[in-house]
Motif scaffolding. Sequence first.
Motif, PDB file in Angstrom:
ATOM      1  N   MET A   1       0.840  -1.206   0.000  1.00  0.00           N
ATOM      2  CA  MET A   1       0.000   0.000   0.000  1.00  0.00           C
ATOM      3  C   MET A   1       0.872   1.252   0.000  1.00  0.00           C
ATOM      4  O   MET A   1       1.895   1.304   0.673  1.00  0.00           O
ATOM      5  N   ARG A   2       0.414   2.256  -0.718  1.00  0.00           N
ATOM      6  CA  ARG A   2       1.170   3.523  -0.766  1.00  0.00           C
ATOM      7  C   ARG A   2       1.329   4.109   0.632  1.00  0.00           C
ATOM      8  O   ARG A   2       2.373   4.646   0.987  1.00  0.00           O
ATOM      9  N   VAL A   3       0.260   4.005   1.412  1.00  0.00           N
ATOM     10  CA  VAL A   3       0.266   4.660   2.723  1.00  0.00           C
ATOM     11  C   VAL A   3       1.266   4.011   3.700  1.00  0.00           C
ATOM     12  O   VAL A   3       1.590   4.581   4.737  1.00  0.00           O
ATOM     13  N   TYR A   4       1.801   2.879   3.325  1.00  0.00           N
ATOM     14  CA  TYR A   4       2.798   2.202   4.167  1.00  0.00           C
ATOM     15  C   TYR A   4       4.116   2.982   4.150  1.00  0.00           C
ATOM     16  O   TYR A   4       4.804   3.057   5.164  1.00  0.00           O
ATOM     17  N   SER A   5       4.440   3.569   2.990  1.00  0.00           N
ATOM     18  CA  SER A   5       5.730   4.265   2.912  1.00  0.00           C
ATOM     19  C   SER A   5       5.601   5.737   2.528  1.00  0.00           C
ATOM     20  O   SER A   5       6.530   6.513   2.708  1.00  0.00           O
ATOM     21  N   GLU A   6       4.446   6.141   1.992  1.00  0.00           N
ATOM     22  CA  GLU A   6       4.274   7.527   1.541  1.00  0.00           C
ATOM     23  C   GLU A   6       3.813   8.397   2.709  1.00  0.00           C
ATOM     24  O   GLU A   6       2.973   7.964   3.512  1.00  0.00           O
TER      25      GLU A   6
END
Length: 539
Positions: A408-413
């Motif tokens: 998921m993007r929200v894991y690293s963004e």
Amino acid sequence: MTSFLEKIFPAESDIPEAHRITEAIDQREYLINGELRTWQGNLNPVLSPVFVREGGKLTQKVIGSTPLLTSVEAMDALNAAVKAYDLGHGMWPTLSVTDRIAHIEKFLMAMRQKRAEVVKLLMWEIGKPLKDSEKEFDRTCDYIADTIKALKDLDRNSAKLVEEQGFMAQIRRVPLGVALCMGPYNYPLNETFTTLIPALIMGNTVIFKPAKYGVLLIRPLLEAFRDCFPAGVINIIYGRGRETVGALMETGKIDVFAFIGTNKGANDLKKLHPKPHRLKAILGLDAKNPAIVLPDADVDNAVAECLAGSLSFNGQRCTALKILFVHKDIYPAFIEKFKEGLKKLKPGMPWQDGVSLTPLPEPGKTEYLLDLVADAKSHGASILNENGGEYLHTFFYPAVLFPVNPKMRVYSEEQFGPIVPITTFNDDNEAIEYVVNSNFGQQVSIFGKDSQRVAKLMDAFVNQVGRINLNTQCQRGPDTFPFNGRKDSAEGTLSVADALRVFSIRTLVATKSTDANKQIISNIIRNRESAFLSTDYIF
Ligand code: G3H
């Protein structure tokens, strides 16, 4: 639409009179070379994140406008700053520390008079709750007062001569040149002034370009800047970054670049400088600070700190907790209490009593957050909390996403907004790996009681991030503590005392300790023949 959202935005008559903006503030003034000049060109509208209800319709409130200056005015500002610095021979860089402090003190007095105006604009321009807006203003004033105190200490310590290996010397800090200071929209006053004031007090001349949002709130201070500093020492410009700041960097005449924003923005601007070795940069950039909640953590404390850490000012803090790693043995209790706590956070308008969730100032932010949520859902996450991810125009109700994973993007963004991604772990190494492999390295929070386990984690992080917080959320303060980061998170260290160092360089006068040289030094000091070589200091 959920019922609380229908009522989230006020009618004009719902806004208490003291907090209303009845007339748009159309600013045409900008400060160059000690003059408030009037801009006759295009203006940039200032849209508040607050929508107002009228006849069943919601309209985004336009609270004023700011000058859309061009590269021409940016160059005027640069020329004024270069002239005032005068290759280090200008009045400001050669002024005594006592006199420079007197100018800053005068400014601080004038600034304090503008508290109410600035606080009101903080609320309207960036949606910051009243209490937090007041706190930002007061914290900034305290920072200025502490900076003055720190400079007096520094000056006292530099007043003595040092003797080493047959040499005697006096070492003092002197300015670097022309500084360009740019702050972020989430702390448009505080973060900007934590570079601007140290830059000035150390004798640099400054070009200051306010943040993208939170621009009008500098207007009430323009006269104070004009009246408290010699011409050209502080110049304040407005307009599009690329056109104004880009042009300044290309000249190669900027000596110090103080920027709080994204690492991409910082890189793009730094690259424009033709002689990068001459440019000193002090940067506060992106971050993705994790909280690690161990199985023996005090759940109530961990929840309270993680709530404040992830959702104060809607998560729009560079230091915000942007992902929570909660141990498998504790996550059900943690999540339940987190949801309960979140329910108690009051959504509303910035001036409402006890409000903590407010509209977001960045255009397109709700759409961006919705994309992050959709992406996380497509990879297996759910929204755990009631109303999570509900939105109306600029208002986005926090979404607790669980379980998040590396797809998921929200894991690293960096979401920089009201989304709380939660993941679980079994082995502490999973959390360590996350930090080690992250592009960011600002801070981390550890929640737990087992000292051995906590110590192991601490040691794993000391070479990864700038600050490790134990049983407390990530944060910048107290402002006397060093504030920095690794990798894409920062360049240089700020704090009250560190900022004085980054905006200056040590210069020394040294000589062999012979009788003849001692006599010369002694004459210079006794007869007060040099401003630099002197044992005078301020009490
Ligand atoms: O946005 C970044 C700020 O420096 C955070 O400061 O931790 O005091 O909110 P804070």
